[in-house]
Design a protein around this motif. Structure first.
Motif, short mmCIF file in Angstrom:
data_model
loop_
_atom_site.label_atom_id
_atom_site.label_comp_id
_atom_site.label_asym_id
_atom_site.label_seq_id
_atom_site.Cartn_x
_atom_site.Cartn_y
_atom_site.Cartn_z
N ARG A 43 -5.26 -0.06 -7.71
CA ARG A 43 -6.57 0.54 -7.46
C ARG A 43 -6.53 1.41 -6.22
O ARG A 43 -5.69 1.23 -5.34
N ALA A 44 -7.46 2.37 -6.17
CA ALA A 44 -7.63 3.22 -5.00
C ALA A 44 -8.46 2.45 -3.98
O ALA A 44 -9.63 2.16 -4.21
N LEU A 45 -7.86 2.12 -2.86
CA LEU A 45 -8.53 1.29 -1.87
C LEU A 45 -9.51 2.10 -1.03
O LEU A 45 -10.63 1.68 -0.77
N ALA A 62 -6.36 15.81 1.00
CA ALA A 62 -7.04 14.61 0.51
C ALA A 62 -6.04 13.45 0.49
O ALA A 62 -5.02 13.52 -0.20
N LEU A 63 -6.31 12.42 1.26
CA LEU A 63 -5.42 11.26 1.39
C LEU A 63 -6.08 10.04 0.75
O LEU A 63 -7.21 9.68 1.12
N THR A 64 -5.40 9.41 -0.16
CA THR A 64 -5.91 8.21 -0.83
C THR A 64 -4.94 7.06 -0.62
O THR A 64 -3.73 7.21 -0.85
N VAL A 65 -5.46 5.93 -0.18
CA VAL A 65 -4.65 4.72 0.00
C VAL A 65 -4.77 3.88 -1.26
O VAL A 65 -5.86 3.46 -1.65
N TRP A 66 -3.63 3.65 -1.91
CA TRP A 66 -3.58 2.87 -3.15
C TRP A 66 -3.01 1.49 -2.84
O TRP A 66 -2.12 1.35 -1.99
N LEU A 82 0.84 -1.20 0.00
CA LEU A 82 0.00 0.00 0.00
C LEU A 82 0.87 1.24 0.00
O LEU A 82 1.99 1.24 0.53
N TRP A 83 0.38 2.30 -0.60
CA TRP A 83 1.03 3.60 -0.52
C TRP A 83 -0.04 4.67 -0.46
O TRP A 83 -1.18 4.45 -0.86
#
Length: 400
Positions: free
Chosen positions: A95-97, A82-86, A31-32
């Motif tokens: 994919r964007a988790l 805005a934080l998105t876990v990929w 994950l990142w």
């Protein structure tokens, strides 16, 4: 602008093989986190991201500081993060988790600082629009939290010391990439007989066992999963295993006494932690105390002494013990600074108190010998008879 991305906690989705839909297949993933700074008008600068980190059933840890080129004074009052876990997984497209958005300023226009626990929205990326559709701030009523608990008649200075030492040990473990799901809470003495304690939503083991008869039944109601071990979500059981290891090792090093099931609390996500540190550094009002509190109910929740989860618990405890032994000088040095205080368990004989901590750390042993020593302590504590007798006596004393 700098933001520290610590970790994400929760159970990741289980993938199922197309040919065997009933059987979940576990594939290694990483994950990142991508962070975007924006306001209601536009995106501010270039998005930044963390490095890849291995994902587990219970979540993922980065502990990475992200730096934006934007200065704080240039932020608009509508600025938000805005934080998105990929997720990257072999054989599956990136994919964007999940995602969450955090506003930089409060309703009164004050810049938000400190640590924030955010709720992630799944599936998909964070929404940077205004207002955001993925607000990360969890409402107070949904967190199940309330204000601090006010205590009267208790000296919380010693509790504050122990809580700070536990937080320090947790930091030392995290630096070695060992996150044992330690529950941190604040203690603020206002005098020698009054103070404030941060409320943490959890249930004492004594009340839990009286109502549900076992830890598994309680956690199965809080986090059920028919496909998970013992009917629990894997992440919740992992939290219990890790937090039990941390609680055992830390309370052993600090010599915390008067341990009974009313002093052990369990959160709905499986984290176990101790409260009420009126006796430390080897002092205990009960005769023949065990090295640490590891009762039969806790061992049963781990699956028994021969189970894989118990072996994992013992492995975490041994690893944590060896990590903390490397910082023996720091731990004893901080306690030495309290020699002039009026804390009851230190003021009587500061040198003897420090000697007890040094003896418990067993600096005369190598890592392998120390691991064997810790495993023996765990076995002795789990099989001790006197704590079970004293626990029954404690319940009868409360009843009458």
């Amino acid at each position: 602008v700098q933001v520290l991305v610590d970790s994400v906690v929760g159970c990741l989705p289980v993938y199922r093989d197309a040919q065997h839909l009933a059987l979940p297949t576990v594939r290694p993933s990483a994950l990142w986190v991508e962070a975007v700074l924006a306001d209601r008008y536009d995106t501010l600068g270039i998005p930044v991201r963390t490095s890849y980190a291995e994902a587990t059933f219970s979540g993922c840890t980065w502990d990475t500081t992200l730096t934006f080129a934007t200065r704080y004074r240039d932020l608009d009052h509508t600025a938000q993060l805005a934080l998105t876990v990929w997720e990257v997984r072999e054989g599956v497209p990136q994919r964007a988790l999940a995602g969450a958005t955090l506003r930089f300023f409060s309703k009164k226009g004050r810049l938000k600082t400190g640590a924030h626990t955010l709720r992630l929205w799944t599936p998909g990326p964070a929404d940077g629009g205004w207002p955001s559709k993925t607000p990360g701030k969890v409402p107070l009523k949904e967190r199940g939290e309330r204000g601090p608990t006010i205590t009267r008649g208790d000296d919380l200075r010693q509790d504050q010391l122990v809580v700070q030492m536990i937080s320090l040990m947790d930091t030392l473990l995290r630096r070695e990439h060992l996150d044992l799901r330690v529950t941190r809470y604040a203690v603020l003495p206002t005098s020698s007989r009054d103070g404030l304690i941060q409320f943490v939503p959890a249930v004492p083991l004594a009340r839990l066992l009286a109502t549900h008869r076992s830890i598994h039944r309680y956690l199965a109601q809080a986090a059920p999963d028919a496909t998970g071990p013992y009917g629990l979500q894997p992440g919740v059981l992992a939290n219990f295993v890790k937090s039990c290891a941390a609680a055992c090792v830390m309370t052993y090093i600090l010599g915390v006494g008067d341990r009974h099931l009313d002093n052990l609390l369990l959160a709905r996500d499986g984290r176990l932690f101790h409260i009420d540190f009126g006796f430390i550094l080897g002092r205990d009002p009960k005769p023949f105390p065990p090295p640490m509190k590891l009762c039969r109910e806790m061992v049963d929740a781990l699956g028994g002494a021969d189970s894989e989860h118990y072996r994992r618990f013992a492995s975490h405890a041994c690893e944590a013990f060896n990590v903390l032994r490397k910082s023996a000088g720091l731990l004893t040095g901080l306690l030495r600074l309290m020699a002039g205080s009026r804390l009851p368990d230190i003021a009587a004989d500061p040198d003897a108190a420090l000697l007890k901590v040094q003896e418990k750390l067993r600096l005369d042993l190598g890592d392998e010998e120390a691991a064997r020593y810790m495993r023996q302590l765990l076995a002795d504590s789990a099989s001790a008879l006197m704590p079970a007798i004293m626990e029954t006596t404690h319940r009868w004393a409360q009843y009458w």
